[in-house]
Enzyme design. Structure first.
Site, PDB file in Angstrom:
ATOM      1  N   LYS A 118       0.846  -1.199   0.000  1.00  0.00           N
ATOM      2  CA  LYS A 118       0.000   0.000   0.000  1.00  0.00           C
ATOM      3  C   LYS A 118       0.878   1.244   0.000  1.00  0.00           C
ATOM      4  CE  LYS A 118      -3.961  -1.757   2.692  1.00  0.00           C
ATOM      5  NZ  LYS A 118      -5.037  -1.614   1.718  1.00  0.00           N
ATOM      6  N   ARG A 172      -9.931 -11.611   2.234  1.00  0.00           N
ATOM      7  CA  ARG A 172     -10.788 -12.657   1.659  1.00  0.00           C
ATOM      8  C   ARG A 172     -10.074 -14.011   1.634  1.00  0.00           C
ATOM      9  NH1 ARG A 172     -11.486  -9.452  -3.884  1.00  0.00           N
ATOM     10  NH2 ARG A 172     -11.155  -7.751  -2.413  1.00  0.00           N
TER      11      ARG A 172
HETATM   12  N1  BES Z   1      -8.081  -3.811   4.520  1.00  0.00           N
HETATM   13  C1  BES Z   1      -8.284  -3.426   3.181  1.00  0.00           C
HETATM   14  C2  BES Z   1      -9.615  -2.696   2.966  1.00  0.00           C
HETATM   15  C3  BES Z   1      -9.772  -1.377   3.656  1.00  0.00           C
HETATM   16  C4  BES Z   1      -9.460  -0.208   3.007  1.00  0.00           C
HETATM   17  C5  BES Z   1     -10.299  -1.309   4.923  1.00  0.00           C
HETATM   18  C6  BES Z   1      -9.621   1.014   3.644  1.00  0.00           C
HETATM   19  C7  BES Z   1     -10.469  -0.099   5.551  1.00  0.00           C
HETATM   20  C8  BES Z   1     -10.134   1.060   4.907  1.00  0.00           C
HETATM   21  C9  BES Z   1      -8.264  -4.635   2.265  1.00  0.00           C
HETATM   22  O1  BES Z   1      -7.455  -5.674   2.663  1.00  0.00           O
HETATM   23  C10 BES Z   1      -7.733  -4.163   0.950  1.00  0.00           C
HETATM   24  O2  BES Z   1      -6.616  -3.753   0.908  1.00  0.00           O
HETATM   25  N2  BES Z   1      -8.571  -4.221  -0.087  1.00  0.00           N
HETATM   26  C11 BES Z   1      -8.201  -3.782  -1.367  1.00  0.00           C
HETATM   27  C12 BES Z   1      -8.699  -4.806  -2.354  1.00  0.00           C
HETATM   28  C13 BES Z   1      -8.158  -4.627  -3.739  1.00  0.00           C
HETATM   29  C14 BES Z   1      -6.682  -4.929  -3.758  1.00  0.00           C
HETATM   30  C15 BES Z   1      -8.905  -5.554  -4.646  1.00  0.00           C
HETATM   31  C16 BES Z   1      -8.855  -2.413  -1.620  1.00  0.00           C
HETATM   32  O3  BES Z   1      -9.973  -2.198  -1.175  1.00  0.00           O
HETATM   33  O4  BES Z   1      -8.199  -1.580  -2.212  1.00  0.00           O
HETATM   34 ZN    ZN Z   2      -5.417  -5.409   2.010  1.00  0.00          ZN
END
Ligand code: BES
Ligand code: ZN
Ligand code: ZN
Length: 499
Positions: free
Chosen positions: A278, A352
């Protein structure tokens, strides 16, 4: 703060501030309870200050010895017909803050009798208790200089008629337990990830087992056990971290058993994204990625004190998502616990993967009637529904209504979203059974839910709640000071109580 229920005549209530809640429709009638002398003063002040008991309006008066209390706060709540329990919670919290201006040791609340008729004494009182406790919360253990706050009163009196004492006391008891649970969840999420490690979550579960005198039974599966269970998707996420994963199982089985429900919480104690790293900004708040598991733990921390008559199992696959030379790589294929293979194209879609194995475990080992999972799963859900509402997906219409009802009662909002079959093609993989991210850019919260569906046995009623939005507030709200909200604890408890 101590709560008590007193049937005293409001005129002779010994409190520093008496708060009389009222509506536009019933203002004149509601203040009569203070006796004609005091009511006259109130009416005069209302005229003077153009007070109509609209929502957000209040009238703060000296009682000048006309009633026993030192000050009187008339709290407007708008039109009676537009009231609901969330509005009431907000009005209570706001007026408690207002009352604090008089530095009171005791504050008494008096609600109109019509509110008791509409909402019931237990629910109304419980909501008031939650409002007081949840709006007074602050996470300040690491602050040298504490935020300047108006001092909290020591006692809050719920002033009601004699006939409602029992039900109001039940409401106080419930409200204290549900707020306690929410505050535990908030504390766990607000705590930095170095503290709230997988090991720490396991310790919290064990401390619940101990406090409950084994009414809640806890088992911690260590890495070697997780290997034996074939939870390779979960292990894939965990393997980049130096901290070992902990698969936590909590169980509450009362003597009279109704239905069997499994509650699953996403327990990523920190989400860096893994090798699909990230950005710094995107990572700032990722200590909150275990908010689902915090809600599940919180439920078990009070469940045994309530008269829930169902067999409830909590499952948390706790681990960290870190990049390292041992980390999962984009392109890797993982064989999940139910035998399906997953092509990992983005290691940041890790929640997931862990949930896939937990849902498989729940389906094959627990065989419950109902599974509810709670997860800070996708940024896409925040884009769709904003930060106050959780997305709700389910394969069972009845379960949807039940959860919607619990959401209404607790003020923790959900919105029903589709398990759209036509979007399945977006998570088809060329070389495995399913891929962990959708093709293209849209519908990410839906495809995440569809992905999870691959790991739940068809005959089980299942609901998935994406709480990425409401788990953490970046601005102060009346009932939720900036930071973790504890979302889900109250919703799940309500669900179990009403089932
Ligand atoms: N933990 C994150 C989702 C999240 C984002 C929670 C902001 C709370 C605040 C999750 O694991 C994630 O990173 N999801 C990605 C999925 C994508 C790579 C398909 C996302 O939402 O960007
Ligand atoms: Zn994530
Ligand atoms: Zn995550």
């Amino acid at each position: 703060m101590k709560f008590s229920v007193k049937p005293t005549d409001p005129k002779s209530l010994k409190a520093d501030v008496v708060v009389i809640f009222t509506t536009e429709d019933s203002f004149l009638e509601d203040v009569m309870i203070l006796g004609s002398q005091m009511a006259k003063v109130v009416k005069k002040a209302a005229e003077y200050e153009c007070f109509f008991a609209k929502q957000k309006e209040s009238l703060f008066l000296s009682t000048e010895g006309k009633i026993a209390a030192y000050k009187l706060l008339i709290a407007g709540a708008g039109k009676k017909d537009s009231l609901d329990l969330l509005k009431i919670r907000r009005i209570v919290a706001k007026n408690l803050n207002k009352a604090k201006e008089a530095n009171p040791k005791t504050v008494a609340f008096r609600f109109p009798s019509s509110w008791y008729k509409i909402f019931g004494s237990t629910k109304l009182t419980r909501s008031a208790v939650e409002a007081v406790n949840l709006s007074s919360y602050g996470f300040e253990k690491y602050k040298g200089k504490k935020k300047e706050r108006k001092s909290k009163p020591r006692e809050v009196i719920i002033n009601t008629s004699a006939g409602k004492i029992k039900s109001a006391e039940q409401g106080v008891n419930l409200g204290e337990l549900t707020s306690q649970a929410t505050i535990l969840a908030r504390n766990l999420v607000n705590e930095p990830a170095e503290e709230t490690s997988p090991e720490h979550l396991a310790q919290i579960a064990l401390s619940i087992e101990k406090k409950s005198k084994k009414k809640v039974k806890v088992k911690i599966f260590e890495e070697k056990d997780i290997v034996k269970l074939g939870m390779n998707a979960y292990l894939g996420v965990s393997k980049g971290s130096a901290k070992p994963p902990k698969f936590i199982r909590l169980e509450y089985k009362p003597k009279v058993v109704g239905r069997k429900i499994v509650l699953v919480g996403k327990g990523i104690t920190f989400d860096t994204g893994g090798l699909s790293l990230k950005s710094s900004k995107g990572m700032e708040l990722m200590k909150m990625d275990m908010a689902g598991s915090a809600a599940v733990l919180s439920v078990f921390s009070v469940l045994y004190k309530l008269s829930v008559e169902h067999h409830v199992v909590g499952l948390i696959a706790a681990c960290e998502n870190m990049p390292s030379s041992k980390a999962l790589k984009p392109g890797d294929i993982l064989k999940s616990a139910n035998g399906k293979t997953i092509e990992v194209l983005n290691t940041d879609a890790e929640g997931r993967l862990t949930l896939a194995d937990v849902l498989s475990y729940a389906s094959s080992y627990e065989k419950p009637e109902i599974i509810i999972d709670m997860a800070t799963l996708t940024g896409a859900c925040m884009v769709a529904l904003g930060i106050e509402i959780a997305g709700l997906w389910s394969n069972d219409k009845k379960l949807i209504s039940k959860i919607e009802e619990s959401a209404k009662a607790t003020g923790e909002k959900v919105w029903h979203m589709p398990l759209e079959k036509d979007y399945e093609k977006l998570i088809e993989s060329d070389i495995a059974d399913v891929r962990n991210v959708e093709k293209g850019r849209y519908g990410g919260a839906i495809t995440a839910a569809l992905f999870l569906g691959h790991f739940v046995e068809d005959k089980i009623s299942w609901a998935h709640l994406d709480i990425a939005g409401p788990a953490f507030y970046q601005k102060d709200a009346v009932l939720i000071p900036k930071g973790a909200s504890g979302f889900g604890a109250r919703l799940l408890l309500q669900f179990l109580l009403d089932l």
